[in-house]
Design a protein around this motif. Structure first.
Motif, mmCIF file in Angstrom:
data_model
loop_
_atom_site.group_PDB
_atom_site.id
_atom_site.type_symbol
_atom_site.label_atom_id
_atom_site.label_comp_id
_atom_site.label_asym_id
_atom_site.label_seq_id
_atom_site.Cartn_x
_atom_site.Cartn_y
_atom_site.Cartn_z
ATOM 1 N N LEU A 336 1.035 -1.145 0.002
ATOM 2 C CA LEU A 336 -0.125 -0.009 0.090
ATOM 3 C C LEU A 336 0.839 1.323 0.167
ATOM 4 C CD1 LEU A 336 -2.540 1.572 0.285
ATOM 5 C CD2 LEU A 336 -2.562 1.182 2.696
ATOM 6 N N CYS A 337 1.188 1.856 -1.050
ATOM 7 C CA CYS A 337 2.152 3.306 -1.365
ATOM 8 C C CYS A 337 1.164 4.249 -1.301
ATOM 9 C CB CYS A 337 3.001 2.667 -2.585
ATOM 10 S SG CYS A 337 3.534 1.215 -2.795
ATOM 11 N N LEU A 338 1.534 5.241 -0.492
ATOM 12 C CA LEU A 338 0.754 6.489 -0.252
ATOM 13 C C LEU A 338 1.344 7.593 -1.377
ATOM 14 C CD1 LEU A 338 0.743 6.649 3.629
ATOM 15 C CD2 LEU A 338 -1.164 6.042 1.956
ATOM 16 N N TRP A 339 0.342 8.278 -2.092
ATOM 17 C CA TRP A 339 0.819 9.320 -2.681
ATOM 18 C C TRP A 339 0.706 10.525 -1.948
ATOM 19 C CZ3 TRP A 339 2.970 10.329 -7.488
ATOM 20 C CH2 TRP A 339 2.786 12.129 -7.996
ATOM 21 N N ILE A 340 1.648 11.367 -1.527
ATOM 22 C CA ILE A 340 3.085 11.411 -2.101
ATOM 23 C C ILE A 340 3.957 11.646 -0.776
ATOM 24 C CG2 ILE A 340 2.769 13.782 -2.737
ATOM 25 C CD1 ILE A 340 4.870 13.669 -4.948
ATOM 26 N N PHE A 341 5.143 11.002 -0.831
ATOM 27 C CA PHE A 341 5.798 11.451 0.291
ATOM 28 C C PHE A 341 6.349 12.614 0.495
ATOM 29 C CE2 PHE A 341 9.833 11.133 2.831
ATOM 30 C CZ PHE A 341 9.237 10.488 3.997
ATOM 31 N N ARG A 342 6.795 13.241 -0.450
ATOM 32 C CA ARG A 342 7.306 14.742 -0.405
ATOM 33 C C ARG A 342 7.517 15.097 -1.721
ATOM 34 N NH1 ARG A 342 12.167 16.746 -1.407
ATOM 35 N NH2 ARG A 342 12.639 19.052 -0.721
ATOM 36 N N GLN A 343 6.856 16.558 -1.844
ATOM 37 C CA GLN A 343 6.969 17.305 -3.406
ATOM 38 C C GLN A 343 8.449 18.186 -3.329
ATOM 39 O OE1 GLN A 343 3.370 18.256 -5.834
ATOM 40 N NE2 GLN A 343 3.553 19.477 -4.344
ATOM 41 N N PRO A 344 9.088 18.051 -4.319
ATOM 42 C CA PRO A 344 10.277 19.004 -4.274
ATOM 43 C C PRO A 344 9.826 20.315 -4.096
ATOM 44 C CG PRO A 344 10.438 17.276 -5.954
ATOM 45 C CD PRO A 344 9.102 16.968 -5.359
ATOM 46 N N LEU A 345 8.934 20.769 -4.679
ATOM 47 C CA LEU A 345 8.422 22.190 -4.477
ATOM 48 C C LEU A 345 6.910 22.152 -4.435
ATOM 49 C CD1 LEU A 345 9.201 25.180 -4.665
ATOM 50 C CD2 LEU A 345 8.773 25.048 -7.376
ATOM 51 N N ASP A 346 6.473 22.607 -3.185
ATOM 52 C CA ASP A 346 5.131 22.408 -2.656
ATOM 53 C C ASP A 346 4.137 23.365 -3.735
ATOM 54 O OD1 ASP A 346 5.623 20.813 -0.950
ATOM 55 O OD2 ASP A 346 5.351 22.387 0.871
ATOM 56 N N SER A 347 4.681 24.657 -4.171
ATOM 57 C CA SER A 347 3.915 25.361 -5.377
ATOM 58 C C SER A 347 3.817 24.731 -6.816
ATOM 59 C CB SER A 347 4.608 26.659 -5.425
ATOM 60 O OG SER A 347 5.832 26.630 -5.867
ATOM 61 N N HIS A 348 4.729 23.593 -6.913
ATOM 62 C CA HIS A 348 4.403 22.889 -8.241
ATOM 63 C C HIS A 348 3.225 22.323 -8.420
ATOM 64 C CE1 HIS A 348 5.399 20.555 -11.594
ATOM 65 N NE2 HIS A 348 5.053 19.628 -10.978
ATOM 66 N N SER A 359 6.714 18.224 4.320
ATOM 67 C CA SER A 359 6.855 19.409 3.155
ATOM 68 C C SER A 359 8.123 19.360 2.551
ATOM 69 C CB SER A 359 6.528 20.433 4.050
ATOM 70 O OG SER A 359 7.829 20.890 5.037
ATOM 71 N N SER A 360 8.052 20.479 1.546
ATOM 72 C CA SER A 360 9.178 20.568 0.550
ATOM 73 C C SER A 360 10.412 20.863 1.254
ATOM 74 C CB SER A 360 8.999 21.468 -0.588
ATOM 75 O OG SER A 360 8.552 22.817 -0.098
ATOM 76 N N ASP A 361 10.553 21.752 2.376
ATOM 77 C CA ASP A 361 11.536 21.904 3.273
ATOM 78 C C ASP A 361 11.664 21.196 4.613
ATOM 79 O OD1 ASP A 361 9.386 22.780 4.834
ATOM 80 O OD2 ASP A 361 9.722 24.845 5.282
ATOM 81 N N PHE A 362 11.110 19.768 4.344
ATOM 82 C CA PHE A 362 11.411 18.720 5.276
ATOM 83 C C PHE A 362 10.842 18.844 6.562
ATOM 84 C CE2 PHE A 362 14.595 18.386 2.221
ATOM 85 C CZ PHE A 362 14.502 17.205 1.595
ATOM 86 N N TYR A 363 9.750 19.649 6.922
ATOM 87 C CA TYR A 363 9.110 19.639 8.090
ATOM 88 C C TYR A 363 8.190 18.317 8.014
ATOM 89 C CZ TYR A 363 5.136 20.468 11.029
ATOM 90 O OH TYR A 363 4.262 20.355 11.787
ATOM 91 N N LEU A 364 8.406 17.495 9.170
ATOM 92 C CA LEU A 364 7.603 16.440 9.267
ATOM 93 C C LEU A 364 6.125 16.743 9.832
ATOM 94 C CD1 LEU A 364 10.452 14.195 10.918
ATOM 95 C CD2 LEU A 364 10.040 14.592 8.584
ATOM 96 N N LYS A 365 5.216 16.173 8.955
ATOM 97 C CA LYS A 365 3.795 16.508 9.427
ATOM 98 C C LYS A 365 3.233 15.417 10.368
ATOM 99 C CE LYS A 365 2.652 18.418 4.832
ATOM 100 N NZ LYS A 365 1.724 18.527 3.691
ATOM 101 N N PRO A 366 2.332 15.657 10.846
ATOM 102 C CA PRO A 366 1.874 14.707 12.094
ATOM 103 C C PRO A 366 1.523 13.407 11.472
ATOM 104 C CG PRO A 366 0.722 16.805 12.514
ATOM 105 C CD PRO A 366 1.646 17.026 11.073
ATOM 106 N N ILE A 367 1.247 13.285 10.529
ATOM 107 C CA ILE A 367 0.798 11.877 9.646
ATOM 108 C C ILE A 367 2.058 11.358 9.388
ATOM 109 C CG2 ILE A 367 0.785 12.723 7.352
ATOM 110 C CD1 ILE A 367 -1.679 11.104 6.879
ATOM 111 N N TYR A 368 3.337 11.790 9.129
ATOM 112 C CA TYR A 368 4.374 11.118 9.104
ATOM 113 C C TYR A 368 4.834 10.520 10.329
ATOM 114 C CZ TYR A 368 9.473 10.238 8.915
ATOM 115 O OH TYR A 368 10.804 9.633 9.028
ATOM 116 N N GLU A 369 4.680 11.221 11.390
ATOM 117 C CA GLU A 369 5.061 10.594 12.761
ATOM 118 C C GLU A 369 3.961 9.441 13.344
ATOM 119 O OE1 GLU A 369 5.009 14.610 14.721
ATOM 120 O OE2 GLU A 369 7.054 14.432 14.879
ATOM 121 N N ALA A 370 2.827 9.631 12.865
ATOM 122 C CA ALA A 370 1.988 8.591 13.213
ATOM 123 C C ALA A 370 2.113 7.207 12.436
ATOM 124 C CB ALA A 370 0.387 9.032 12.890
ATOM 125 N N LEU A 371 2.339 7.493 11.075
ATOM 126 C CA LEU A 371 2.833 6.280 10.555
ATOM 127 C C LEU A 371 4.138 5.525 10.704
ATOM 128 C CD1 LEU A 371 1.688 7.427 6.566
ATOM 129 C CD2 LEU A 371 0.957 5.533 7.851
#
Length: 385
Positions: A336-348, A359-371
């Motif tokens: 089960l592969c989630l879209w998307i781990f990280r975008q190189p540029l969020d505004s893209h 996030s594009s600047d490598f901020y770990l979102k709460p969903i990352y920590e939960a997973l």
């Protein structure tokens, strides 16, 4: 003749030239003081620690320019507890002339994949200029591939599989061919896609008999052939089977998005939700393909604040964890592969930024920590009551 008038005329130009000379010297000094390019050190090969091997993420490293961002992204994937990534390897990036491959960018990515102890499901696509009609004949997109060049695409797949057999476990032949945008902005063609799948399957297995060739990667859509040049994924899969596709893929790649529904919402032909994958599985069984596994290569929920198909961040977190727990009970689902781990540029793609785990600047979102807590068996600080 006196030189004084001539010298008088040249004096302002001399002062002007002196200014540019001083500026040039200043820039040269500043350039010398600039930091050297970041040196990438791989170190010893890492190992993924995970209790749930079905946890997988889709990355987009093909869009990265700086190598350290590839390394950082993949180290975060490993630390989260995902052992497999789906990554895009565009044909157009390596075969600029027929039969001449430049693997430099792919080698860079695979080097870091290997160092982090990960495996790759490679998504294959994107057509080079030389394999599309000349502009004066027809303006086409990078997804426009005619049968005249199916063999060249298959040769690329075979060369890729042979080169990266140690780290690439599966290849996806094309992306969402049931959508006209992904089929070159033209009417989709399940029979033609089956031909592409056939020659690619043969080339891939000739290069590595152990490779898993994934067919489909169908977009979940309710479109039909009367209303659109795209086609409903359920109808498209049936037409693939009617065209003889069963012999030319080892597993089915599926895109299954939750939209606004919880993961346990009942699957229905007229709704796009997470369990739509079960309807595709039913078609496989009907055509005698029940022994083939399913790889969910794109999935997830979006928490964009203004998108009609998005959910709240807390719902996204809960639904995602529940989906992984559900898939644990499905032996026929491999990943089960989630879209998307990280975008190189969020505004893209601003909407896709709300699918991202980082996030594009490598901020770990709460969903990352939960997973990460789920995959590695830690206590989940974000578990909902």
């Amino acid at each position: 003749m006196s030189l004084q008038p001539l010298l008088s005329r040249l004096q302002p130009w001399a002062r002007y030239s002196g200014f540019w000379l001083r500026l040039f010297l200043l820039l040269a000094v500043l350039y010398g003081l600039a930091p050297a390019p970041l040196q990438i050190e791989l170190g010893p090969r890492q190992t993924v620690e995970s209790l749930h091997p079905k946890v997988c993420v889709h990355t987009r490293l093909d869009l990265e320019v700086e190598e350290w961002k590839i390394q950082r992204t993949l180290s975060l994937v490993r630390e989260m507890g995902a052992s497999t990534i789906v990554e895009f390897f565009p044909w157009a990036y390596v075969e600029h002339q027929p039969g001449q491959y430049d693997w430099t960018n792919f080698d860079r990515t695979i080097r870091h994949v290997h160092n982090q102890g990960l495996s790759v499901i490679a998504r294959m696509g994107l057509v080079p200029d030389w394999a599309r009609p000349p502009v004066y004949e027809k303006v086409t997109t990078l997804q426009y591939l005619t049968s005249d060049h199916f063999d060249e695409f298959a040769a690329f797949v075979g060369a890729f599989v042979a080169r990266y057999r140690a780290d690439v476990t599966a290849v996806i032949i094309w992306n969402e061919p049931n959508i006209n945008r992904e089929w070159g902005d033209r009417e989709v063609d399940p029979a033609a896609y089956t031909d592409l799948l056939r020659v690619s399957y043969q080339a891939a297995h000739a290069a590595n008999p152990d490779i898993v060739v994934l067919g489909g990667a169908l977009a979940p859509t309710l479109a039909d052939d009367e209303a659109s040049t795209s086609l409903n994924d359920l109808q498209y899969l049936e037409l693939m089977y009617e065209a003889g596709a069963a012999d030319y893929f080892d597993a089915l790649a599926v895109h299954t998005y939750g939209m606004t529904y919880p993961p346990n919402a009942e699957p229905q032909p007229d709704k796009v939700n997470f369990r739509r994958v079960e309807l595709l599985r039913d078609i496989m069984i009907r055509y005698g393909d029940e022994d083939k596994p399913v790889y969910i290569t794109e999935s997830g929920w979006n928490d964009h604040p203004y998108w009609v198909n998005a959910v709240r961040p807390s719902q996204r977190l809960t639904y995602t964890l529940e989906a992984f727990e559900m898939v644990e009970q499905w032996p026929w689902v491999q990943e089960l592969c989630l879209w998307i781990f990280r975008q190189p540029l969020d505004s893209h793609n601003p909407r896709d930024a709300y699918y991202a785990l980082v996030s594009s600047d490598f901020y770990l979102k709460p969903i990352y920590e939960a997973l990460q807590a789920y995959a590695r068996g830690w206590e989940n600080p974000y578990e909902m009551p």
